[in-house]
Design an enzyme around this catalytic site. Structure first.
Site, PDB file in Angstrom:
ATOM      1  N   ASP A 273       0.857  -1.173   0.000  1.00 39.75           N
ATOM      2  CA  ASP A 273       0.000   0.000   0.000  1.00 39.75           C
ATOM      3  C   ASP A 273       0.910   1.245   0.000  1.00 39.75           C
ATOM      4  OD1 ASP A 273      -2.174   1.659   0.029  1.00 39.75           O
ATOM      5  OD2 ASP A 273      -3.283   0.527   1.515  1.00 39.75           O
ATOM      6  N   GLU A 459     -10.980   6.431   3.509  1.00 40.83           N
ATOM      7  CA  GLU A 459      -9.898   5.994   4.402  1.00 40.83           C
ATOM      8  C   GLU A 459     -10.015   6.626   5.798  1.00 40.83           C
ATOM      9  OE1 GLU A 459      -6.123   5.123   2.618  1.00 40.83           O
ATOM     10  OE2 GLU A 459      -6.848   5.765   0.684  1.00 40.83           O
TER      11      GLU A 459
END
Ligand code: BGC
Length: 580
Positions: A273, A459
């Site tokens: 990520d 997020e």
């Protein structure tokens, strides 16, 4: 079957012969992913043999799809001019349609697809997403998210299908098959199951926090969707920001190398990520089994140098590097990238085409969950005099959630989308009033459709009580006021909740005559009216159990949850319909 094995063998031979010719720098290049607009100059592709490019928040590659393709063609040409001419992969977060491109078909977020629970539909949605992603120049998508959210405070609940392992597993498999096509055939694009593992089950629902679960619980509850994705041939898996019992997942060798690559026999790419190299321990990330790193926002040179020094000092084995590069090359051969390195211009007219929107509208209809319907207020009669109330009722950005055109979504309309009000106006036999702020004259109105919900987020920005602290477990005061206003007028009310997770709405459910959970429907907002007018029945079933109070919300997945001592307001799978 034989054919498949032969093909795999042929690919393996090509991979080995290429690998044998590669220098260390060329290998590290294949393990590097950068954004197309920062950190690098086009020459870096040449000198550092960069293996993949990500497009995400930031300047778009071009003005229209042809411009996006052109940009990627230019970059690809540089990659092809290198000594070994290894083409690059182009990746994008197409998590509910090719959502980075205004004008693409935007599907309901996964939570809505989880409510619809229709594997065939998920497969079709994924294949449309793949096609529209390819039409804008990509051959790698960072989707599906197969998280299993255990706490609604997490700002990414909506990216996941369900809190149920079973539903998530079925839909994860359908999504991978939709993106990549049937097992054994060459896909045109790589899908990514993410985020491995425990992203949705962190303590208190903190994005990137620590997941406290026993190995047994991880295997039983969280691993099945990954197994299904691997069986469906998923080309990549993304490591997660969270830790598992204190060990950052990016450095979790046991889970990545022993379990995912070993036990599950995953032979694709483990991609990191965002900025994982600097965030999670540098070469520990590579040694844990991560094959490609998103070396973005200042990480690029440090990453390339760090891995190089790691190999030269013996900290990283040559074998580990070769394993990573083999995996990357294998996927590149598998999607036929060496033969067809450029995007297809003929796909451009398919972006946002009607046939795709028809499928997205079906997904919207099937995702709606009816939670209350006093005195059969629904279905609405076509000649009912109605008012649609609230800004969310006429704003395609607000109805779509995060990861819509921008990372954090939109608060205005975007190209090609219809709003919820558009649907009422299309399907009603009467003039439909619109009251954006609860101040309209509604003397003539019989029924108010009040649309309330969560402003888009993505997020950590959406964590409840998180670092940003922008969101809460229930409606905003402003939205509560809209409901109170209409409740006080004595007008019948239907509340449509636009949200990325169940919110605590126990009181609002009492106030309303009918209540619909609509999640984040995406670009086809007009599909909601088709169900409210009864042209279609409700099909959606709750993909999450629904908390009745803030306390439940806090403790839902605390230690008490699993022994059943918290009783939800509505259980997983609840959802009413017109048909008795
Ligand atoms: C997210 C991923 C996403 C990546 C690339 C990260 O912050 O966690 O889901 O794929 O960014 O945009």
């Amino acid at each position: 079957m034989n054919k498949e094995i032969k093909t795999d063998l042929a690919i393996d031979q090509k991979v080995e012969s290429l690998l044998a010719q590669m220098t260390l720098e060329e290998k590290i290049g294949q393990m590097t992913q950068v954004r197309h607009f920062d950190d690098i100059t086009p020459e870096d592709i040449n000198t550092h043999f960069i293996g993949s490019i990500i497009h995400t928040q930031g300047p778009t590659p071009g003005e229209n799809a042809a411009g996006w393709q052109d940009k990627f063609v230019q970059l690809q040409k540089i990659a092809l001019s290198t000594r070994l001419a290894i083409p690059m992969l182009f990746g994008v977060d197409a998590v509910h349609g090719q959502n980075t491109y205004a004008g693409a078909t935007i599907f309901p977020h996964n939570i809505g697809l989880g409510a619809a629970g229709n594997a065939k539909l998920v497969e079709r949605a994924a294949s449309i997403t793949a096609l529209e992603a390819r039409a804008t120049g990509f051959n790698w998508v960072f989707s599906p998210c197969v998280a299993i959210p255990y706490n609604e405070k997490w700002g990414r609940v909506y990216e996941a299908f369900s809190e149920s392992t079973e539903i998530t597993t079925t839909l994860a498999q359908a999504s991978v098959l939709g993106h990549q096509g049937p097992v054994g055939q060459s896909p045109a694009l790589i899908a990514t199951a993410k985020h491995f593992i425990g992203d949705g089950s962190t303590d208190f629902g903190v994005e990137g926090g620590n997941t406290t679960l026993s190995e047994e619980e991880v295997f039983e509850r969280l691993l099945p969707p990954y197994r299904a994705a691997v069986e469906a041939g998923v080309g990549s898996v993304m490591a997660s920001f969270n830790s598992l019992n204190g060990v950052p997942m990016h450095a979790h060798r046991k889970m990545i190398t022993d379990v995912l690559k070993g036990q599950l026999k995953f032979d694709g790419i483990v991609v990191s990520d965002w900025k994982a190299y600097s965030r999670f321990g540098g070469n520990d990330v590579i040694n844990a089994g991560v094959d490609v790193v998103m070396a973005v926002e200042g990480d690029f040179h440090m990453y390339v140098e760090g891995v190089r020094n790691g190999v030269l000092s013996g900290e990283i084995s040559q074998e580990r590097i070769d394993d990573a590069v083999r995996r990357v090359l294998k996927q590149k051969f598998r999607i036929g990238l060496f033969d067809n390195p450029f995007p297809e211009a003929t796909l451009i007219p398919k972006i946002g085409m009607q046939a795709h929107r028809t499928v997205a509208r079906q997904a919207v209809r099937e995702s709606l969950v009816l939670l209350k319907n006093e005195d059969n207020l629904l279905p609405l009669k076509k000649d009912a005099r109605i008012v649609v109330v609230g800004e969310f009722g006429n704003n395609s950005g607000l109805q779509s959630g995060g990861w819509t055109v921008n990372w954090q979504g939109m608060t205005e309309n975007y190209a090609g989308a219809t709003t919820i009000l558009d649907g009422f106006r299309k399907f009603s036999g009467q003039e439909v009033l619109y009251d954006p702020d609860g101040a309209a004259n509604t003397d003539d109105v019989e029924i108010a459709v009040i649309v309330v919900g969560e402003t888009p987020y993505a997020e950590f920005m959406g964590d409840i009580g998180g670092v940003m602290n922008n969101y809460q477990h229930t409606l905003t005061e402003e939205h509560q006021r809209l409901i109170d206003t209409y409740h006080a007028k004595g007008i019948k009310t239907i509340v449509v909740l636009i949200s990325g997770r169940p919110l605590v709405v126990t009181k609002q459910l009492e106030q309303a005559d009918a209540f619909v959970a609509a999640w984040f429907p995406g670009s086809e907002g007009d599909g909601i009216a088709e169900v409210l007018y009864g042209d279609y029945d409700f099909k959606g079933k709750l993909p999450h159990s629904w908390p009745k109070s803030e306390e439940d919300y806090q403790g839902k997945y605390g230690p008490n949850f699993w022994d059943g001592s918290i009783e939800p307001l509505f259980p997983l799978g609840f959802g009413m319909s017109y048909e008795k």
